[in-house]
Motif scaffolding. Sequence first.
Motif, PDB file in Angstrom:
ATOM      1  N   LEU A 154      42.225  31.440  41.944  1.00  0.00           N
ATOM      2  CA  LEU A 154      43.607  31.301  41.491  1.00  0.00           C
ATOM      3  C   LEU A 154      43.887  32.054  40.207  1.00  0.00           C
ATOM      4  O   LEU A 154      45.052  32.320  39.879  1.00  0.00           O
ATOM      5  CB  LEU A 154      43.940  29.818  41.295  1.00  0.00           C
ATOM      6  CG  LEU A 154      43.883  28.917  42.527  1.00  0.00           C
ATOM      7  CD1 LEU A 154      44.083  27.461  42.109  1.00  0.00           C
ATOM      8  CD2 LEU A 154      44.926  29.325  43.549  1.00  0.00           C
ATOM      9  N   ASP A 155      42.848  32.405  39.462  1.00  0.00           N
ATOM     10  CA  ASP A 155      43.054  33.052  38.169  1.00  0.00           C
ATOM     11  C   ASP A 155      43.733  34.415  38.300  1.00  0.00           C
ATOM     12  O   ASP A 155      44.303  34.915  37.324  1.00  0.00           O
ATOM     13  CB  ASP A 155      41.720  33.217  37.431  1.00  0.00           C
ATOM     14  CG  ASP A 155      41.125  31.888  36.995  1.00  0.00           C
ATOM     15  OD1 ASP A 155      41.877  30.898  36.908  1.00  0.00           O
ATOM     16  OD2 ASP A 155      39.899  31.832  36.758  1.00  0.00           O
ATOM     17  N   ARG A 156      43.693  35.010  39.477  1.00  0.00           N
ATOM     18  CA  ARG A 156      44.290  36.332  39.649  1.00  0.00           C
ATOM     19  C   ARG A 156      45.811  36.271  39.812  1.00  0.00           C
ATOM     20  O   ARG A 156      46.475  37.310  39.835  1.00  0.00           O
ATOM     21  CB  ARG A 156      43.668  37.060  40.835  1.00  0.00           C
ATOM     22  CG  ARG A 156      43.997  36.450  42.188  1.00  0.00           C
ATOM     23  CD  ARG A 156      43.441  37.300  43.336  1.00  0.00           C
ATOM     24  NE  ARG A 156      41.995  37.458  43.286  1.00  0.00           N
ATOM     25  CZ  ARG A 156      41.377  38.630  43.363  1.00  0.00           C
ATOM     26  NH1 ARG A 156      42.080  39.739  43.481  1.00  0.00           N
ATOM     27  NH2 ARG A 156      40.070  38.693  43.322  1.00  0.00           N
ATOM     28  N   PHE A 157      46.371  35.058  39.940  1.00  0.00           N
ATOM     29  CA  PHE A 157      47.799  34.923  40.209  1.00  0.00           C
ATOM     30  C   PHE A 157      48.564  34.448  38.968  1.00  0.00           C
ATOM     31  O   PHE A 157      48.016  33.740  38.117  1.00  0.00           O
ATOM     32  CB  PHE A 157      48.027  33.937  41.367  1.00  0.00           C
ATOM     33  CG  PHE A 157      47.472  34.436  42.666  1.00  0.00           C
ATOM     34  CD1 PHE A 157      48.156  35.374  43.411  1.00  0.00           C
ATOM     35  CD2 PHE A 157      46.239  33.991  43.124  1.00  0.00           C
ATOM     36  CE1 PHE A 157      47.636  35.855  44.606  1.00  0.00           C
ATOM     37  CE2 PHE A 157      45.709  34.459  44.311  1.00  0.00           C
ATOM     38  CZ  PHE A 157      46.418  35.396  45.058  1.00  0.00           C
ATOM     39  N   PRO A 158      49.861  34.803  38.858  1.00  0.00           N
ATOM     40  CA  PRO A 158      50.660  34.437  37.684  1.00  0.00           C
ATOM     41  C   PRO A 158      51.180  33.006  37.792  1.00  0.00           C
ATOM     42  O   PRO A 158      52.305  32.762  38.217  1.00  0.00           O
ATOM     43  CB  PRO A 158      51.813  35.453  37.727  1.00  0.00           C
ATOM     44  CG  PRO A 158      51.985  35.756  39.182  1.00  0.00           C
ATOM     45  CD  PRO A 158      50.597  35.684  39.785  1.00  0.00           C
ATOM     46  N   ILE A 159      50.367  32.049  37.390  1.00  0.00           N
ATOM     47  CA  ILE A 159      50.747  30.634  37.469  1.00  0.00           C
ATOM     48  C   ILE A 159      50.994  30.144  36.044  1.00  0.00           C
ATOM     49  O   ILE A 159      50.051  29.859  35.306  1.00  0.00           O
ATOM     50  CB  ILE A 159      49.643  29.795  38.133  1.00  0.00           C
ATOM     51  CG1 ILE A 159      49.286  30.366  39.514  1.00  0.00           C
ATOM     52  CG2 ILE A 159      50.070  28.336  38.238  1.00  0.00           C
ATOM     53  CD1 ILE A 159      48.095  29.693  40.166  1.00  0.00           C
ATOM     54  N   PRO A 160      52.244  30.025  35.605  1.00  0.00           N
ATOM     55  CA  PRO A 160      52.511  29.613  34.222  1.00  0.00           C
ATOM     56  C   PRO A 160      52.505  28.094  34.072  1.00  0.00           C
ATOM     57  O   PRO A 160      52.483  27.354  35.061  1.00  0.00           O
ATOM     58  CB  PRO A 160      53.921  30.164  33.989  1.00  0.00           C
ATOM     59  CG  PRO A 160      54.563  30.057  35.334  1.00  0.00           C
ATOM     60  CD  PRO A 160      53.472  30.332  36.348  1.00  0.00           C
TER      61      PRO A 160
END
Length: 486
Positions: A132-138
Motif C-alpha cells: 500500500l505504500d506505493r499509493f497516495p493514501i492521505p
Amino acid sequence: MKYYGDLRSFITALDEMGDIMHVQREVDGDFEPSAITRRSYEIQSPAPLFHKVAGVAPGFRLFGAPAALSSRSDMPYARVAMSLGLAPESSGPEIIEALSAARFKPGIPPVRVESAQAECQQNILRGDAANLDRFPIPFAHDKDGGRYANTWGTLIVKNPDGKWVNWSIARVMKVDGKRMVGLIVPSQHIGQIWTQWVARGEPMPYALVQGPAPAISCVSGIPIPANADEADYIGTLAGEPVPVVKAISLDLDVPATAEIVIEGHVSIERDCQEGPYGEYGGYLGEGSSAQPTFHVETITHRDDPIWPMSITGRPTDESHTLWAMGLAADALTYLREAELPIKTTWIPEDSTVHWLLVVMPENWRELLPGVSSEELAQRIGEVLFKTDAMVFIPKVYVVDDDFDPTNLREVVWALSTRVHPVGRRAVFEDQRVIRLPQCYDEAEYVAGKGAKVVFDTLQTKRHLHASFAQGYPEEVRQRILDNWPE
C-alpha cells in the motif's frame, strides 16, 4: 441520460461542465489533499483532482468529493445523478424515485470478461510488491488513528457457500504496507458474511476496489435488501450488465474498469485497533475499537491510477448526498410497500442523516379514510424502525407537501412553525442504537437501545403562505415577473 462505465469518463464529463478543479501543483502526502477536499465541500467548489502527490510515483492521482453537491447551482445533485446514469439536472426526489423504482425491477447480472480486456489488471503486483505504500493514501483528519485506505471504495465479499455476494462501503484504515483494519458492524451485511466465515474458522476473502464505475461506488453506499446482489441492481440502473473479471488470487469477480483492486483475506478475530475517525455527524472521532485485520496479498491497477476519496465531516459530503438519498429511498420503498400514500421522502443534507422527512400529499386523508395524523405517525414509525437502515436515523418528521423539502430554508420554517412543543409525536422506546448518530448518551450506546420519535406536523387545515407565490393575485405576480428586475 448517459451511464458512465468507468471513473475516467465520469471525471471528463464533470470537467466539461466546469465541475472539476485541477490541482496541478504538488501536494503533500499527509493532510493537504484531504484539507482541500474538505474545504471544497464547505464552499461547494468543483471536485478536486490532484495530479501530483509527494511520495508516490508520477501519474498516481487522487480524486476528492466524487458525489458531493455540484458547484453548478442550477444542478446541485449533478454528481450523484450522473453517477447513477440520470440527467445532471435531476432533483433530489427524482433520484430517490429512481433508486426506489429499481428495487422492483428484475436485476441485470454482471458479465465476465477476460483478463486481457480488464483495465483494472493492466498492472499486477504480488508478494512484497503488493504494498500500500506505493499509493497516495492521505490522512483524512488530523485526529484520525491512521491513514484511511477506504472512504469511497467498494468491498467485495461473499458468504462461504457463494450464494450471497455483497458490494459495500465501510471505512478501512491502513496499518502498514501489508495490513489494513476495517470497521465491521455485525448487523451490516459485510458483518453478517464475516460472521459466517468466523463460524467456519476460515479468514474471509475480500477485494477492495478503488475507482470503479461511479454507480458501483454509489450503490455500495446505500441500503438494499440482504441477499440481494448489488451488481444486479447496478445493472438495472445502468440498463446494461456490469463487466467483471475474476480476481487474480481469489474466487471473487471484481469490476473490470476499476482503477485499483486490493485482494486478500480478513482475520477471524478482532485483532487490531481501528479509529478514531471523523465521521458524517460532523465531529472528529474519539477512541478506537478492536476490528479484524485485512491482509494485503495481491494488488492490480490501471496505468496512472486514480484513487477516489470521501472526507466525511460537516455538511455537505457524500454521506449527506448519496448515502442520505439511499436511506430515504429505502424508507420510501418500505412505506409504499405498507400501502401508505407517501409522496416522497427526504433527508436534508444539513441534518447529517439525523432527520428524515416523510412528505404526505394534500389528499392523504381521502386515501386513508378514518386515519388520524397521530395514527399515521404511529404507523410510519412501526414500519420504519423495523428496517436496518433506520438504525441511523433517530428523528422522523411527517410533513405536508406545501413546501420544498430539499430547500433547507423552507424546511426550517415549516418545522419551527408546525412542531408542537410537547405533543403530537409518536415515541418509540428501546430502539436499536449504534454509536454513529451523535444524539444519544453513553449509557444508551452501551446498551444499544434508545428512543426514536416520529413528529406529526401535518396541518388540520392548509394555511396559505405569506409569500410571493401565495400572497398576491396571479396577474400581479406575472406582471412583476415580466418586468423583473426593473
